[in-house]
Scaffold this active site. Structure first.
Site, PDB file in Angstrom:
ATOM      1  CD  GLU A  52      10.396  15.754  40.998  1.00 17.25           C
ATOM      2  OE1 GLU A  52      11.179  15.087  41.333  1.00 17.25           O
ATOM      3  OE2 GLU A  52       9.977  16.567  41.473  1.00 17.25           O
ATOM      4  CE  LYS A 101      13.627  10.378  54.886  1.00 14.68           C
ATOM      5  NZ  LYS A 101      12.940  11.503  54.050  1.00 14.68           N
ATOM      6  CG  PHE A 140      10.451  26.671  44.587  1.00  9.67           C
ATOM      7  CD1 PHE A 140       9.567  26.516  44.979  1.00  9.67           C
ATOM      8  CD2 PHE A 140      11.329  25.355  44.389  1.00  9.67           C
ATOM      9  CE1 PHE A 140       8.692  25.392  45.299  1.00  9.67           C
ATOM     10  CE2 PHE A 140      10.782  24.102  44.679  1.00  9.67           C
ATOM     11  CZ  PHE A 140       9.461  24.215  45.307  1.00  9.67           C
TER      12      PHE A 140
END
Ligand code: FAD
Length: 303
Positions: free
Chosen positions: A30, A179, A230
């Site tokens: 990613e 989903k 984070f």
């Protein structure tokens, strides 16, 4: 040294040999779209260094509220144009009408992109999530909308430690099922440090009858202080042993990188011993750590 040989028990020898034998796992990477010319150059240097590991796909994130729409698109287009890699474009629902989101999806389809990572996204600047009045409310709505546009391959997010806004692990499973019912065929996990969190997620998914691949998201630590900050925002816990492991290392980047690569490789090896054969790396647009981990997992860049 005799003592070393004595200490290397038969079991440990077998374990070490096992780590370095057998076929390597498959991987995906990613990246995030660059903001500046310098960042663009370092992203492409990272892509060039990681491409030879032959990832199944490489994904490009989408900034909050579509803030990186053009940059995400440009990065995905360049991946298509200049590399043999298969790009997956992230797309979110936040702050955009269905029409706007659909038009981005159509652009991707027309450009030849066939894989979307479909997400709800988070509110720009924090606070409680409010769907756009004419927008898709949840990721499951977005997945259904994307499937109306084209037969995209669709990956979605899952959270080993529960989505921070979700009341329960059971709701997380219901949301994942919604989903999948809408057309998702792969789930990629938020990163985690204690592999037990991922294994319990896999158990819950199995118990719920979910059969699509659930791919662990692996974050090699590029900066421990930033990772801690984070992690607090996205609900990933940092175990005390990690604080001890990385204590003082942000001031010694070379030692930190060695420790980080070894830790991520160990996570992957432990997960492989539980039958997991695909890993999604949050590269943070830096190649060396992810490359070192891939190498330790038996992948070769042949360059
Ligand atoms: P959803 O599946 O919609 O779930 C969000 C919340 O809504 C959950 O608490 C869920 O329980 C609840 N919910 C869902 N459906 C319902 C329903 N029908 N009724 C009631 N409640 C419901 N963010 C970005 O901005 N850009 C990115 O590129 C990006 N990439 C990511 C990639 C991965 C692999 C991961 C794990 C996350 C990524 N994120 C990204 C972050 C993500 O957008 C946030 O974590 C967001 O808060 C949740 O997204 P989701 O797709 O899981 O949302």
């Amino acid at each position: 040294m005799t003592i070393g040989v004595t200490l290397l028990q038969e079991g440990n020898k077998t374990q070490l040999a096992g780590w370095f034998a057998g076929s390597p796992p498959s991987v995906s990477f990613e990246f995030f779209p660059p903001k500046t010319e310098a960042a663009e150059q370092s992203l492409w240097a990272a892509i060039t260094q990681l491409a030879p590991f032959s990832p199944g796909f490489v994904s490009v994130t989408y900034g909050a509220g579509g803030s990186t729409r053009e940059r995400t698109h440009a990065t995905v287009q360049r991946l298509l144009r200049e590399t043999p890699l298969t790009p997956a474009a992230h797309l979110t629902c936040v702050d955009a009408s269905r029409e706007e989101v659909d038009s981005v999806a159509r652009l991707y389809w027309d450009a030849g992109v066939r894989h979307i990572v479909a997400l709800r996204g988070d509110p720009v600047g924090g606070g409680a999530y409010m769907p756009h009045p004419q927008g898709y409310t949840y990721a499951s709505d977005l997945v259904a909308g994307l499937k109306r546009i084209g037969d995209f391959e669709i990956s979605v997010a899952v959270f080993p430690e529960k989505h921070p806004e979700s009341p329960s692990f059971e709701q997380d499973m219901d949301v994942l099922k919604a989903k999948i019912d809408a057309g998702a065929t792969r789930a990629i996990s938020q990163y985690f440090f204690d592999i037990e969190h991922f294994l319990r997620l896999r158990d819950r998914a199995q118990a719920a009858g979910i059969t699509i691949p659930i791919v662990p998201g692996i974050l090699p630590i590029a900066n421990f202080a930033q990772a801690e900050k984070f992690s607090r925002m996205c609900g990933a816990s940092v175990p005390p042993w990690m604080q001890a492991l990385f204590a003082g290392l942000d001031a010694q980047p070379q030692a930190r990188d060695l420790v980080a690569a070894q830790l991520a490789a160990t996570q992957c090896r432990l997960l492989r011993s539980e039958g997991i054969e695909h890993f999604h790396f949050y590269t943070m647009n830096r190649a060396p750590l992810t490359a070192a981990v891939c190498h330790m997992l038996g992948l070769r860049s042949n360059c």
